[in-house]
Design a protein around this motif. Structure first.
Motif, PDB file in Angstrom:
ATOM      1  N   ASN A  96       0.857  -1.189   0.000  1.00 16.23           N
ATOM      2  CA  ASN A  96       0.000   0.000   0.000  1.00 16.23           C
ATOM      3  C   ASN A  96       0.890   1.234   0.000  1.00 16.23           C
ATOM      4  O   ASN A  96       2.018   1.209   0.518  1.00 16.23           O
ATOM      5  N   ALA A  97       0.396   2.302  -0.590  1.00 18.73           N
ATOM      6  CA  ALA A  97       1.133   3.560  -0.626  1.00 18.73           C
ATOM      7  C   ALA A  97       0.175   4.706  -0.366  1.00 18.73           C
ATOM      8  O   ALA A  97      -0.923   4.745  -0.912  1.00 18.73           O
ATOM      9  N   ALA A  98       0.605   5.618   0.497  1.00 19.34           N
ATOM     10  CA  ALA A  98      -0.167   6.816   0.822  1.00 19.34           C
ATOM     11  C   ALA A  98       0.808   7.984   0.890  1.00 19.34           C
ATOM     12  O   ALA A  98       2.025   7.783   0.971  1.00 19.34           O
ATOM     13  N   PRO A  99       0.328   9.208   0.841  1.00 20.04           N
ATOM     14  CA  PRO A  99       1.237  10.354   0.925  1.00 20.04           C
ATOM     15  C   PRO A  99       2.113  10.284   2.173  1.00 20.04           C
ATOM     16  O   PRO A  99       1.622  10.216   3.294  1.00 20.04           O
ATOM     17  N   GLY A 100       3.432  10.206   1.946  1.00 21.86           N
ATOM     18  CA  GLY A 100       4.381  10.215   3.050  1.00 21.86           C
ATOM     19  C   GLY A 100       4.586   8.894   3.748  1.00 21.86           C
ATOM     20  O   GLY A 100       5.378   8.821   4.705  1.00 21.86           O
ATOM     21  N   CYS A 101       3.935   7.820   3.299  1.00 22.16           N
ATOM     22  CA  CYS A 101       4.049   6.555   4.028  1.00 22.16           C
ATOM     23  C   CYS A 101       3.779   5.361   3.109  1.00 22.16           C
ATOM     24  O   CYS A 101       2.854   5.392   2.291  1.00 22.16           O
ATOM     25  N   LEU A 102       4.595   4.314   3.263  1.00 21.09           N
ATOM     26  CA  LEU A 102       4.393   3.044   2.576  1.00 21.09           C
ATOM     27  C   LEU A 102       4.082   1.966   3.607  1.00 21.09           C
ATOM     28  O   LEU A 102       4.585   2.008   4.730  1.00 21.09           O
ATOM     29  N   ASP A 103       3.275   0.996   3.209  1.00 21.13           N
ATOM     30  CA  ASP A 103       3.005  -0.164   4.049  1.00 21.13           C
ATOM     31  C   ASP A 103       3.752  -1.355   3.458  1.00 21.13           C
ATOM     32  O   ASP A 103       3.616  -1.665   2.266  1.00 21.13           O
ATOM     33  N   LEU A 104       4.536  -2.026   4.290  1.00 22.21           N
ATOM     34  CA  LEU A 104       5.402  -3.106   3.851  1.00 22.21           C
ATOM     35  C   LEU A 104       4.989  -4.427   4.481  1.00 22.21           C
ATOM     36  O   LEU A 104       4.416  -4.461   5.571  1.00 22.21           O
ATOM     37  N   ALA A 105       5.329  -5.514   3.797  1.00 21.08           N
ATOM     38  CA  ALA A 105       5.157  -6.861   4.331  1.00 21.08           C
ATOM     39  C   ALA A 105       6.418  -7.644   4.009  1.00 21.08           C
ATOM     40  O   ALA A 105       6.803  -7.765   2.846  1.00 21.08           O
ATOM     41  N   GLY A 106       7.084  -8.151   5.051  1.00 20.36           N
ATOM     42  CA  GLY A 106       8.306  -8.917   4.858  1.00 20.36           C
ATOM     43  C   GLY A 106       8.562  -9.826   6.029  1.00 20.36           C
ATOM     44  O   GLY A 106       7.636 -10.197   6.765  1.00 20.36           O
ATOM     45  N   ALA A 107       9.827 -10.163   6.224  1.00 26.61           N
ATOM     46  CA  ALA A 107      10.184 -11.063   7.318  1.00 26.61           C
ATOM     47  C   ALA A 107       9.822 -10.477   8.675  1.00 26.61           C
ATOM     48  O   ALA A 107       9.502 -11.207   9.617  1.00 26.61           O
ATOM     49  N   ALA A 108       9.837  -9.152   8.768  1.00 24.99           N
ATOM     50  CA  ALA A 108       9.494  -8.494  10.039  1.00 24.99           C
ATOM     51  C   ALA A 108       7.990  -8.376  10.241  1.00 24.99           C
ATOM     52  O   ALA A 108       7.543  -7.886  11.277  1.00 24.99           O
ATOM     53  N   GLY A 109       7.212  -8.805   9.262  1.00 20.89           N
ATOM     54  CA  GLY A 109       5.761  -8.688   9.348  1.00 20.89           C
ATOM     55  C   GLY A 109       5.258  -7.450   8.641  1.00 20.89           C
ATOM     56  O   GLY A 109       5.867  -6.965   7.686  1.00 20.89           O
ATOM     57  N   ILE A 110       4.135  -6.917   9.094  1.00 21.72           N
ATOM     58  CA  ILE A 110       3.545  -5.709   8.521  1.00 21.72           C
ATOM     59  C   ILE A 110       4.101  -4.496   9.246  1.00 21.72           C
ATOM     60  O   ILE A 110       4.073  -4.424  10.476  1.00 21.72           O
ATOM     61  N   GLU A 111       4.616  -3.544   8.484  1.00 15.00           N
ATOM     62  CA  GLU A 111       5.157  -2.324   9.086  1.00 15.00           C
ATOM     63  C   GLU A 111       4.955  -1.150   8.140  1.00 15.00           C
ATOM     64  O   GLU A 111       4.712  -1.326   6.942  1.00 15.00           O
ATOM     65  N   SER A 112       5.080   0.046   8.681  1.00 14.79           N
ATOM     66  CA  SER A 112       4.943   1.278   7.907  1.00 14.79           C
ATOM     67  C   SER A 112       6.304   1.929   7.750  1.00 14.79           C
ATOM     68  O   SER A 112       7.140   1.878   8.658  1.00 14.79           O
ATOM     69  N   LEU A 113       6.510   2.541   6.601  1.00 12.39           N
ATOM     70  CA  LEU A 113       7.781   3.205   6.311  1.00 12.39           C
ATOM     71  C   LEU A 113       7.490   4.628   5.849  1.00 12.39           C
ATOM     72  O   LEU A 113       6.966   4.832   4.746  1.00 12.39           O
ATOM     73  N   PRO A 114       7.819   5.627   6.651  1.00 11.12           N
ATOM     74  CA  PRO A 114       7.610   7.013   6.212  1.00 11.12           C
ATOM     75  C   PRO A 114       8.667   7.429   5.194  1.00 11.12           C
ATOM     76  O   PRO A 114       9.769   6.870   5.146  1.00 11.12           O
ATOM     77  N   TYR A 115       8.324   8.393   4.366  1.00  5.86           N
ATOM     78  CA  TYR A 115       9.287   8.921   3.395  1.00  5.86           C
ATOM     79  C   TYR A 115       9.013  10.394   3.163  1.00  5.86           C
ATOM     80  O   TYR A 115       7.888  10.883   3.363  1.00  5.86           O
ATOM     81  N   ALA A 116      10.060  11.088   2.724  1.00 10.89           N
ATOM     82  CA  ALA A 116       9.906  12.470   2.272  1.00 10.89           C
ATOM     83  C   ALA A 116       9.949  12.546   0.751  1.00 10.89           C
ATOM     84  O   ALA A 116       9.233  13.325   0.137  1.00 10.89           O
ATOM     85  N   ARG A 117      10.828  11.717   0.157  1.00 11.98           N
ATOM     86  CA  ARG A 117      10.905  11.618  -1.297  1.00 11.98           C
ATOM     87  C   ARG A 117      10.948  10.141  -1.662  1.00 11.98           C
ATOM     88  O   ARG A 117      11.676   9.358  -1.048  1.00 11.98           O
ATOM     89  N   LEU A 118      10.173   9.772  -2.665  1.00  8.91           N
ATOM     90  CA  LEU A 118       9.970   8.370  -3.017  1.00  8.91           C
ATOM     91  C   LEU A 118      10.212   8.155  -4.499  1.00  8.91           C
ATOM     92  O   LEU A 118       9.654   8.871  -5.335  1.00  8.91           O
ATOM     93  N   LEU A 119      11.055   7.189  -4.824  1.00  9.66           N
ATOM     94  CA  LEU A 119      11.253   6.790  -6.216  1.00  9.66           C
ATOM     95  C   LEU A 119      10.630   5.421  -6.430  1.00  9.66           C
ATOM     96  O   LEU A 119      10.980   4.445  -5.763  1.00  9.66           O
ATOM     97  N   LEU A 120       9.701   5.342  -7.369  1.00  5.27           N
ATOM     98  CA  LEU A 120       9.072   4.079  -7.743  1.00  5.27           C
ATOM     99  C   LEU A 120       9.783   3.534  -8.978  1.00  5.27           C
ATOM    100  O   LEU A 120       9.710   4.114 -10.057  1.00  5.27           O
TER     101      LEU A 120
END
Length: 463
Positions: A96-120
């Motif tokens: 998932n992606a929202a302004p200023g924040c990504l939602d991740l799923a990996g070995a650590a489970g579900i977590e949020s990652l804030p960003y100021a600048r994002l390259l897709l």
């Protein structure tokens, strides 16, 4: 986030999604300017699809990557540095992606990652248009067949037919033939007339053109039948594919095989850009909706940048340049000085490669009726088991001219793949059924999660 490499410059949080050629080159450029980015990639090792690394290589780089082995080695070396020096999140999905924040799923489970600048730099997947028998066991996408060969060192079958459009068709057929497979035929479904018109643009990169001609010549020299202007009518079989039905030179033919690898070019992965409300435009050459970007990779959304095949199919060389330019734009927009002369050199190289890519799009253009002429019984949406006849009936009964309206009434694109496999075929079919341009039917709106989440990840939610 504070940069640590090259002097520890204080910079906003910079995140790169994807570790293919575009993402690796972008993140490496940020490191070189003293910025320590976060890099998120679904694969366990960097390289993307084209330079995919096997966990336990059983062959040398020359054998795995052919003419591209030096470039692959350079990307792998840069990726290895990222794993040491950047905040590298391998085997991690951005769902998932929202302004200023990504939602991740990996070995650590579900977590949020804030960003100021994002390259897709999300790359691309196969575009496979529906045809009779495409759901049979033994039918693979070209990319899937290539993954089996690169990552698992196995063939999808002893006797294989390769079909579709695009330069990947010849590359994968060549790789399989080199690996010992019996390539029964290569069915090039693009119109041969486009090749002559594309030649001036293709001559812009003679070395790259020569590689493609080498693959074709190598196959023909070893007796592999290569049919241009062919039409794939269907795959035949009961428990699995046993033969391919096609029209070659206007005549119906049946080719015995154990596997079929098919693809109609590539499709940009644009779901995250869609969730972030980036503006999209229809690209007539690629017959796809692509996120809008300027020459430096800036999207219509401030702080969001785009590079590589996820923003439009261009190939690995073009992706590297676009990744570096996007990283330099991220730095410049953050107040970090960048080399203007380097930018000008990148821009010149990018334009030459883009001209060549436009030639490829013309040379391997989709046939006008691709994906639209399948029988009513053909399953278009495999997740929700929606057949072509259901789509045609709904489109005519309710005068549907919009793909999202068709989705609401038939459930097409509501399954696990979120329309990745069926959207292109459904759009072509709807446009043909309603006698309107494919651009007019629009595109499916993105929904989170853009990739399936397993229950184990959902049980490990990070605060």
């Amino acid at each position: 986030m504070t940069g640590t490499a090259g002097g520890g410059r204080n910079t906003p949080g910079m995140v790169v999604v994807g570790a293919g050629p575009a993402g690796v080159r972008a993140a490496h450029t940020l490191l070189a300017h003293g910025v320590r980015p976060v890099v998120v990639d679904e694969a366990p090792l960097p390289g993307g699809q084209i330079y995919r690394q096997a966990a336990v290589p059983r062959a040398g780089a020359r054998e795995r990557y052919g003419f591209e082995w030096k470039r692959a080695a350079a990307i792998h070396a840069a990726g290895a540095e990222l794993r040491r020096c950047a905040d590298y999140r391998a085997a991690t999905t951005v769902w998932n992606a929202a302004p200023g924040c990504l939602d991740l799923a990996g070995a650590a489970g579900i977590e949020s990652l804030p960003y100021a600048r994002l390259l897709l730099a999300t790359g691309a997947t196969d575009r496979v248009l529906p045809f009779a028998g495409w759901t049979l066991p033994g039918v693979y996408s070209l990319g899937g067949a290539q993954i089996a060969l690169k990552s698992q060192h196995c063939l999808v079958g002893p006797r294989i037919v390769f079909a579709g459009t695009g330069p990947l068709l010849y590359l994968v057929a060549y790789q399989y033939a080199r690996a010992g497979a019996q390539v029964q035929a290569v069915l090039d479904c693009a119109s041969p007339a486009g090749r002559a018109r594309a030649l001036p643009a293709l001559l812009n990169q003679p070395a790259t053109l020569a590689k493609g001609l080498y693959y074709l010549g190598w196959l023909r020299a070893r007796g592999v039948p290569v049919h241009r202007g062919a039409q794939l009518d269907g795959a035949l079989g009961s428990a699995r594919v046993e033969a391919v039905r096609a029209r070659i030179g206007g005549a119906a033919r049946t080719l015995a095989c154990d596997a079929l690898a098919v693809g109609h070019g590539l499709r940009a992965e644009t779901q995250l850009a869609d969730l972030l409300d980036c503006a999209f435009d229809f690209d007539g050459a690629q017959r796809a909706w692509l996120p809008r970007r300027d020459a430096d990779g800036r999207s219509s959304v401030p702080g969001v940048y785009l590079a590589g095949d996820g923003a439009g199919i261009g190939g690995a060389h073009l992706a590297e340049i676009a990744g570096e330019r996007a990283a330099l734009a991220m730095l410049a927009d953050s107040g970090v000085p960048v080399d203007a002369a380097r930018l000008r050199r990148l821009a010149r190289r990018q334009e030459r490669l883009a001209r060549f890519r436009r030639g490829l799009d013309q040379a391997f253009a989709l046939p006008a009726a691709a994906g639209a002429g399948c029988d009513d019984a053909v399953m278009v949406c495999r997740c929700e088991e929606v057949r072509a006849g259901v789509l045609r009936s709904a489109a005519q009964q309710y005068a549907i001219d919009d793909l999202n309206r068709l989705k609401a009434l038939t459930r097409i694109g509501m399954g696990l793949c979120q329309g990745r496999m069926c959207q292109a075929g459904a759009a072509e079919l709807l446009a043909d059924c309603r006698r309107i341009p494919v651009a007019q039917v629009g595109r499916l709106r993105g929904q989170a999660p853009v990739k399936p989440l397993d229950m184990a990840s959902l049980g490990k939610v990070q605060p």
